[in-house]
Design a protein around this motif. Sequence first.
Motif, short mmCIF file in Angstrom:
data_model
loop_
_atom_site.label_atom_id
_atom_site.label_comp_id
_atom_site.label_asym_id
_atom_site.label_seq_id
_atom_site.Cartn_x
_atom_site.Cartn_y
_atom_site.Cartn_z
N ASN A 80 77.33 71.82 -41.28
CA ASN A 80 77.07 73.03 -42.06
C ASN A 80 75.84 73.79 -41.57
N VAL A 81 74.87 73.09 -41.01
CA VAL A 81 73.72 73.76 -40.40
C VAL A 81 74.16 74.55 -39.18
N ARG A 113 77.31 75.43 -38.31
CA ARG A 113 78.43 76.35 -38.56
C ARG A 113 78.47 76.76 -40.03
N PRO A 114 77.44 77.39 -40.55
CA PRO A 114 77.39 77.67 -42.00
C PRO A 114 78.45 78.64 -42.49
N ARG A 115 78.98 79.45 -41.58
CA ARG A 115 79.96 80.46 -41.99
C ARG A 115 81.35 80.18 -41.43
N ASP A 158 67.09 76.74 -44.83
CA ASP A 158 65.77 77.11 -44.32
C ASP A 158 65.08 75.97 -43.60
N ASN A 163 79.47 72.61 -48.13
CA ASN A 163 79.21 74.03 -47.95
C ASN A 163 79.17 74.73 -49.31
N SER A 218 73.73 78.81 -44.97
CA SER A 218 72.59 78.62 -44.07
C SER A 218 71.42 78.00 -44.84
N ASP A 273 75.75 82.51 -48.28
CA ASP A 273 76.29 81.62 -47.26
C ASP A 273 75.57 80.28 -47.31
N ASN A 298 70.19 80.43 -34.56
CA ASN A 298 69.27 80.49 -35.70
C ASN A 298 69.09 79.13 -36.37
#
Length: 285
Positions: free
Chosen positions: A129-130, A132-134, A154, A94, A152, A150, A210
């Motif tokens: 991490n994709v 739950r990025p935060r 693309d 992360n 996240s 953060d 997302n």
Amino acid sequence: MTAADLAQEHEVVVEDLEYGRVEGTPLIARLYRPRGVSGFASVVNVHGGAWVANDRLQMAVINQAIAASGTAVLALDFRMPPVAAYPASIADINLGIRWLKANIGKWGGDNTSVGGIAGSSGGHQLWLNVLRPRDSRYSALKLPDAGDVDASLDFVVVCWPISDPVARYKMARETGNERLVKNHDAYFLTEAAMAEANPQTILERGEAKNLPPALLIQGTADNNVPPDMADRFVAAYSKAGGRITLRKFEGEPHTFIVLNPTSPASIEAIGLIVDFIRARTRENR
């Protein structure tokens, strides 16, 4: 795509750097970047090794090809057992994602087009991490002067990922694969942690939002994972609203690109990865 097509379009500059520290110990990454290019996209690379082995060099053949095509790659080292168990590596990754987004502009990169690529257990760790990025556990390591960045992404490329560690653990136990059982135990410590950190069930519970476009590469002769794992994950990802492409390679084993990078299947797979990243980069601009 042929071997000649994969010849370097750009000269690649390679350097090792420090992307963070944990209790005074540096976290090292290898940056591959195309020389003489500006505004390039970039990806974080998370290596495999059943959560306990290998380093930032494991997927070098893929990283080199991506960089030669015009996209930078930051290949991460991260904490592993016996030094640290879950979720330490997820927090390191992360941090690596956030570090890349905050710093790639120093080399002329575009921080609005940042993706990820991973293999095997690295796929599991990147997926977390994709999805739950935060997550406060995963984002626990601070990045100076970049508090609003953060983890996240693309777009994402995952090769032979362990997207359901619970199912793989069950398979390893049933087939008597003690090496894999021990590695699962060393990383997760408990079956409860394994279930909590399961990308498959995170999707099925509707927890993730997302979702970025994704490409999943899987060999059909991969005896390191349950045979239906990729299909089940793709179905759950699609149901959760994500756009994902599954490309199967007939008769290919686990980590086939790394094992035999010059085979026709590996050359085709690397070409798919490069083309996918280029297409997603164009979409983001």
